[in-house]
Design an enzyme around this catalytic site. Structure first.
Site, PDB file in Angstrom:
ATOM      1  N   ASP A 293       8.061  67.126   9.089  1.00  0.00           N
ATOM      2  CA  ASP A 293       7.378  66.912   7.656  1.00  0.00           C
ATOM      3  C   ASP A 293       8.099  66.141   6.709  1.00  0.00           C
ATOM      4  O   ASP A 293       9.261  66.659   6.378  1.00  0.00           O
ATOM      5  CB  ASP A 293       6.702  68.368   7.428  1.00  0.00           C
ATOM      6  N   GLU A 336       1.448  63.624   6.993  1.00  0.00           N
ATOM      7  CA  GLU A 336       2.910  63.562   6.785  1.00  0.00           C
ATOM      8  C   GLU A 336       3.682  64.206   7.929  1.00  0.00           C
ATOM      9  O   GLU A 336       5.016  64.183   7.975  1.00  0.00           O
ATOM     10  CB  GLU A 336       3.717  63.600   5.358  1.00  0.00           C
TER      11      GLU A 336
END
Length: 419
Positions: A293, A336
């Protein structure tokens, strides 16, 4: 390309070839049928014209009481005419030269002999009740024609093979006229009676040869056109198949690739993970996965804008691709988050790989449109538990839990999860 698509293209090609073949063959047959009909029509007109010329010739000779010609070797007085009472058949001029009369029937017969010698056509005056059976006896075609004339038919035609080869035959009736009584009075005909007919034979050997040459030329031209069309259809079909394959491959690629980063999308990367788990279980080899992430990505979007945020994701994807091993599988899991599958890799090695990714990402800020954007990532690592028949969801869940621990522990770090 799917089999159904290939079958469609093959059917299209076959049906197109069949359709074109049928059309060209139909045109070829129609053309030659029409040509033969026109040829027979021309021959019919020629037969009618020759018959009319002979009738007019006979009529002129009858109106003038016959034609006198010099008696010479091969030109002798006609015995039949000489036998008719009151008929002046032979005359002599003042120099003593003898002339003999030629009546219409004899003139036509001698013209026919000349025409036969030239090979252009033949005439024959025939009757069912001939005055001179030797010269006027009808052949089978003439018998049928004369019988048809008595039933009201006005002309007869046929094409037959005889001693002179293929021949077009035409016959029309001869009608009795009052001036014919000089020679035919004893037969008791009345005005307008059919007393016979003139048959005209036109050789067709040369005509058939020309028709045959025309057929060969048409077959050659038609075959050339067909082959050209088949080649064109084949090339078009091949090009269509290649284009269809390219389009399908592009559609398949677009369906499997994340449009922003160019990595596998969520569905494909999970499908690949499922395949790798099955293979790992079957072969007894280790398998690990990384859940990543981008740190503070919401802040990046808020501070630098979504366009800059997208460019950060693209730059990070390039780092992942550059640092990955040839057999590693990388996909964008969502937003993301990224998922990396490491086939044949145990937990310790997977941790080292994750550290490499983290280190490469955080070495220096990204420069985007003169803006420096710091980039760090948090990574959770989990190894597949084959002995526990672990599922894909369970493995991802453990990697995701490790990622959560990494983010909770301060971000920009790698955390492993064994259970």
């Amino acid at each position: 390309m799917k089999n159904s698509d290939l079958a469609f293209v093959r059917r299209f090609f076959i049906y197109s070839v069949l359709l074109v073949t049928v059309v060209i063959v139909a045109i070829f047959v129609s053309y030659h049928t029409r040509t033969e009909q026109l040829t027979e029509s021309v021959l019919l007109q020629q037969g009618r014209a020759l018959h009319s010329e002979l009738i007019m010739t006979r009529r002129w000779i009858s109106e003038h009481g016959g034609v006198f010609v010099k008696v010479r070797p091969g030109v002798d007085p006609n015995p039949f005419l000489s036998s008719l009472p009151g008929m002046k058949v032979n005359i002599t001029d003042e120099s003593g030269q003898m002339y003999t009369m030629r009546n219409p029937g004899l003139v036509v017969r001698e013209i026919s002999e000349l025409a036969e010698e030239s090979g252009t056509f033949r005439f024959h005056v025939a009757s069912l009740k001939p005055v001179n059976p030797k010269n006027s006896k009808p052949d089978p075609f003439e018998v049928r024609a004369l019988q048809a004339f008595e039933r009201g038919q006005t002309e007869a035609v046929t094409i037959e093979n005889g001693e002179f080869g293929p021949t077009y035959r035409y016959m029309a009736p001869l009608y009795f006229e009052e001036k014919c009584n000089k020679c035919h009075g004893f037969q008791n005909y009345e005005e307008g009676d059919i007393r016979g007919g003139i048959s005209i034979s036109i050789p067709m050997t040369e005509i058939n040869q020309k028709l045959h040459e025309s057929r060969l030329f048409s077959i050659g031209a038609g075959s050339t056109v067909l082959l050209s069309l088949f080649a064109a259809l084949y090339l078009l079909s091949s090009k269509f198949m290649r284009r269809l394959t390219d389009v399908q491959e592009e559609l398949a690629r677009l369906a499997s690739i994340d449009s922003l980063t160019g990595l596998f999308n969520r569905k494909v990367v999970i499908d690949r993970l499922r395949e790798e788990l099955s293979q790992s279980e079957r072969l007894g080899t280790p398998l690990s996965c990384l859940m990543m992430d981008v740190d503070y990505f919401k802040n990046i979007n808020d501070r630098f804008g979504h366009v800059a945020g997208d460019r950060v994701l693209v730059a990070f994807s390039e780092i992942l691709t550059r640092c990955s091993r040839q057999y590693d599988i990388i996909g964008r899991y969502g937003g993301e988050e990224f998922l990396v599958i490491l086939p044949g890799t145990d937990l310790e090695t997977a941790q080292k790989v994750a550290e490499k990714y983290r280190r490469e990402s955080s070495q220096e800020p990204l420069c985007i449109d003169v803006m420096e954007i710091p980039l760090t990532v948090s990574i959770g690592v989990a190894e597949f538990h084959a002995a526990d028949n672990e599922s894909v969801d369970s493995l991802i869940s453990r990697a995701d839990a490790a990622l959560y621990d990494a983010k909770r522990s301060g971000r920009n770090r790698v955390v492993t999860r064994r259970d």
